[in-house]
Write a protein that holds these residues in place. Structure first.
Motif, PDB file in Angstrom:
ATOM      1  N   TRP A   7       0.842  -1.186   0.000  1.00  0.00           N
ATOM      2  CA  TRP A   7       0.000   0.000   0.000  1.00  0.00           C
ATOM      3  C   TRP A   7       0.883   1.245   0.000  1.00  0.00           C
ATOM      4  O   TRP A   7       2.098   1.162   0.216  1.00  0.00           O
ATOM      5  CB  TRP A   7      -0.927   0.024   1.217  1.00  0.00           C
ATOM      6  N   LEU A   8       0.258   2.372  -0.259  1.00  0.00           N
ATOM      7  CA  LEU A   8       0.929   3.665  -0.163  1.00  0.00           C
ATOM      8  C   LEU A   8       0.491   4.337   1.128  1.00  0.00           C
ATOM      9  O   LEU A   8      -0.710   4.419   1.413  1.00  0.00           O
ATOM     10  CB  LEU A   8       0.588   4.548  -1.361  1.00  0.00           C
ATOM     11  N   ASP A  16       3.718  10.317  -0.778  1.00  0.00           N
ATOM     12  CA  ASP A  16       3.258   8.952  -0.492  1.00  0.00           C
ATOM     13  C   ASP A  16       4.449   8.002  -0.410  1.00  0.00           C
ATOM     14  O   ASP A  16       5.377   8.066  -1.223  1.00  0.00           O
ATOM     15  CB  ASP A  16       2.314   8.473  -1.597  1.00  0.00           C
ATOM     16  N   ILE A  17       4.416   7.125   0.606  1.00  0.00           N
ATOM     17  CA  ILE A  17       5.526   6.188   0.832  1.00  0.00           C
ATOM     18  C   ILE A  17       5.020   4.765   0.613  1.00  0.00           C
ATOM     19  O   ILE A  17       4.030   4.351   1.228  1.00  0.00           O
ATOM     20  CB  ILE A  17       6.070   6.317   2.269  1.00  0.00           C
ATOM     21  N   PRO A  18       5.666   3.960  -0.260  1.00  0.00           N
ATOM     22  CA  PRO A  18       5.217   2.584  -0.497  1.00  0.00           C
ATOM     23  C   PRO A  18       5.678   1.637   0.608  1.00  0.00           C
ATOM     24  O   PRO A  18       6.797   1.735   1.095  1.00  0.00           O
ATOM     25  CB  PRO A  18       5.872   2.221  -1.832  1.00  0.00           C
ATOM     26  N   PHE A  19       4.803   0.727   1.005  1.00  0.00           N
ATOM     27  CA  PHE A  19       5.126  -0.306   1.980  1.00  0.00           C
ATOM     28  C   PHE A  19       4.665  -1.658   1.447  1.00  0.00           C
ATOM     29  O   PHE A  19       3.695  -1.743   0.694  1.00  0.00           O
ATOM     30  CB  PHE A  19       4.425  -0.047   3.322  1.00  0.00           C
ATOM     31  N   TYR A  37      -7.104   0.424   7.753  1.00  0.00           N
ATOM     32  CA  TYR A  37      -7.867   1.455   7.054  1.00  0.00           C
ATOM     33  C   TYR A  37      -8.263   2.601   7.983  1.00  0.00           C
ATOM     34  O   TYR A  37      -8.363   3.757   7.561  1.00  0.00           O
ATOM     35  CB  TYR A  37      -9.115   0.846   6.410  1.00  0.00           C
ATOM     36  N   ASN A  38      -8.487   2.279   9.260  1.00  0.00           N
ATOM     37  CA  ASN A  38      -8.919   3.309  10.205  1.00  0.00           C
ATOM     38  C   ASN A  38      -7.847   4.352  10.510  1.00  0.00           C
ATOM     39  O   ASN A  38      -8.133   5.391  11.112  1.00  0.00           O
ATOM     40  CB  ASN A  38      -9.405   2.669  11.507  1.00  0.00           C
ATOM     41  N   THR A  39      -6.604   4.088  10.115  1.00  0.00           N
ATOM     42  CA  THR A  39      -5.551   5.095  10.299  1.00  0.00           C
ATOM     43  C   THR A  39      -5.807   6.314   9.417  1.00  0.00           C
ATOM     44  O   THR A  39      -5.311   7.409   9.701  1.00  0.00           O
ATOM     45  CB  THR A  39      -4.175   4.521   9.948  1.00  0.00           C
ATOM     46  N   LYS A  43      -3.547   4.263   1.110  1.00  0.00           N
ATOM     47  CA  LYS A  43      -3.927   4.565  -0.269  1.00  0.00           C
ATOM     48  C   LYS A  43      -3.533   3.387  -1.159  1.00  0.00           C
ATOM     49  O   LYS A  43      -2.444   2.832  -1.025  1.00  0.00           O
ATOM     50  CB  LYS A  43      -3.214   5.848  -0.727  1.00  0.00           C
ATOM     51  N   ASP A  44      -4.417   2.997  -2.053  1.00  0.00           N
ATOM     52  CA  ASP A  44      -4.115   1.949  -3.051  1.00  0.00           C
ATOM     53  C   ASP A  44      -3.620   0.654  -2.408  1.00  0.00           C
ATOM     54  O   ASP A  44      -2.586   0.105  -2.798  1.00  0.00           O
ATOM     55  CB  ASP A  44      -3.070   2.441  -4.061  1.00  0.00           C
ATOM     56  N   LEU A  45      -4.358   0.132  -1.434  1.00  0.00           N
ATOM     57  CA  LEU A  45      -3.961  -1.124  -0.781  1.00  0.00           C
ATOM     58  C   LEU A  45      -4.291  -2.312  -1.687  1.00  0.00           C
ATOM     59  O   LEU A  45      -5.386  -2.419  -2.219  1.00  0.00           O
ATOM     60  CB  LEU A  45      -4.659  -1.275   0.564  1.00  0.00           C
TER      61      LEU A  45
END
Length: 218
Positions: A7-8, A16-19, A37-39, A43-45
């Motif tokens: 996700w980003l 945006d940081i990719p993980f 998601y509640n964080t 983005k884009d999971l």
């Protein structure tokens, strides 16, 4: 079933940081997805399964409902025993799998005539073990294959070459069946002691005792 997620991370003051996660159990992911998601920073999971397929959250939840009705967590054991004097072999196959939370065991053996070597008996046993997966409707999933034949498993994994024409024929049949079923195998050589269930079935087949058992287990 295992999954990994990528996700980003949407930072408030950063780009945006990719993980990407390590492999985790589907149960662990299911318990964590809402928290992630509640964080408000996701983005884009994308969810990746063990077959390499990628899913959105909506697609994944639909997939989970489908999986509950189909075989998963499949492990097969196989063994072949050869009587050189008679040219006959006994083969033993055991399949463990789940449908939803229910667990099953499928045991079968058989007697084979007119073969030449013990290695051929092992290949025939493995081919028939994969046929059990086909019978229960397993397809497009990872599976674990365990046996005490180092040669068969290492030849199938590509670690060792196979020069015998007859064995190459069985190797091709096995790979073709797995390809048709969409299986992703993991080959694990085990000791004869750890393969005693399939070994006993093969011995019983040589002794003329036919066994076929398909039961739910605890």
């Amino acid at each position: 079933m295992k999954v990994k997620i990528k996700w980003l991370y949407r930072g408030s003051k950063t780009a945006d940081i990719p993980f990407e996660s390590d492999w985790i159990s589907a149960d662990t992911f299911d318990r964590s997805i809402d928290d992630i998601y509640n964080t408000g920073r996701v983005k884009d999971l994308t969810i990746i399964d063990e077959m390499g397929s990628e899913w959105t959250k909506k697609e994944y939840l639909k997939l989970k409902e489908q999986i509950k009705k189909e075989p998963s967590e499949c492990t097969i054991y196989f063994d072949g025993g050869f009587d050189r004097e008679t040219g006959t072999a006994g083969i033993g196959m055991v399949l463990y799998y789940q449908i939803g939370s229910e667990k099953y065991r499928y045991r079968q053996n058989g007697k084979i005539d007119s073969i030449q070597t013990n290695n051929e008996a092992e290949y025939i046993a493995l081919y028939n073990a994969i046929s059990l997966l086909e019978e229960v409707g397993a397809h497009h999933i990872p599976c674990v294959i365990k046996g005490d034949s180092q040669g068969v498993l290492r030849q199938l994994s590509g670690e060792w070459p196979c020069f015998e024409q007859v064995l190459n024929g069985w190797l091709d049949r096995i790979e073709e069946k797995m390809s048709v079923l969409g299986l992703k195998p993991t080959y694990i050589p085990i000791s004869r002691k750890d393969n005693k269930e399939a070994d006993q079935l093969a011995s019983q087949a040589l002794a003329g005792k036919s066994i076929s058992s398909h039961i739910k287990i605890n």
